[in-house]
Design a protein around this motif. Structure first.
Motif, PDB file in Angstrom:
ATOM      1  N   ASP A 234       1.096  -0.783   0.279  1.00 26.14           N
ATOM      2  CA  ASP A 234       0.080  -0.419   0.073  1.00 26.14           C
ATOM      3  C   ASP A 234       1.146   1.026   0.006  1.00 26.14           C
ATOM      4  N   SER A 235      -0.074   2.255   0.135  1.00 25.69           N
ATOM      5  CA  SER A 235       0.657   3.768   0.071  1.00 25.69           C
ATOM      6  C   SER A 235       1.793   3.755   1.350  1.00 25.69           C
ATOM      7  N   LYS A 236       1.496   3.430   2.587  1.00 29.13           N
ATOM      8  CA  LYS A 236       2.290   3.444   3.870  1.00 29.13           C
ATOM      9  C   LYS A 236       3.581   2.516   3.383  1.00 29.13           C
TER      10      LYS A 236
ATOM     11  N   THR B 222       2.849  -0.620   3.367  1.00 29.99           N
ATOM     12  CA  THR B 222       2.842  -2.401   3.797  1.00 29.99           C
ATOM     13  C   THR B 222       2.661  -2.910   3.208  1.00 29.99           C
TER      14      THR B 222
END
Length: 67
Positions: free
Chosen positions: A44-46, A48
């Motif tokens: 994901d964008s973070k 993860t």
């Protein structure tokens, strides 16, 4: 291209959210479920990393990301 929110739903009302860019909702579903093996892997964008077996997914829902 539009952004779509894809939710992979599991037993117990648990779900994982994935944002995909696609031409339309059908294309987004194709991206979300396209796998050469039986597992789904994405980051994901973070940053993860998610990895799970597609067979564990009860259903997939796709909605346009209005944000």
């Amino acid at each position: 291209m539009k952004k779509y929110r894809v939710h992979y739903h599991f037993a117990g009302a648990e779900s994982i959210l994935r944002i995909v860019e696609a031409a339309d909702q059908e294309d987004a579903l194709g991206i979300a479920t396209n796998s050469r093996s039986n597992d789904i892997v994405f980051t994901d964008s973070k940053g993860t990393l998610y990895c799970f077996f597609y067979r564990d997914v009860q259903y997939v829902s796709v909605t346009e990301d209005k944000a």
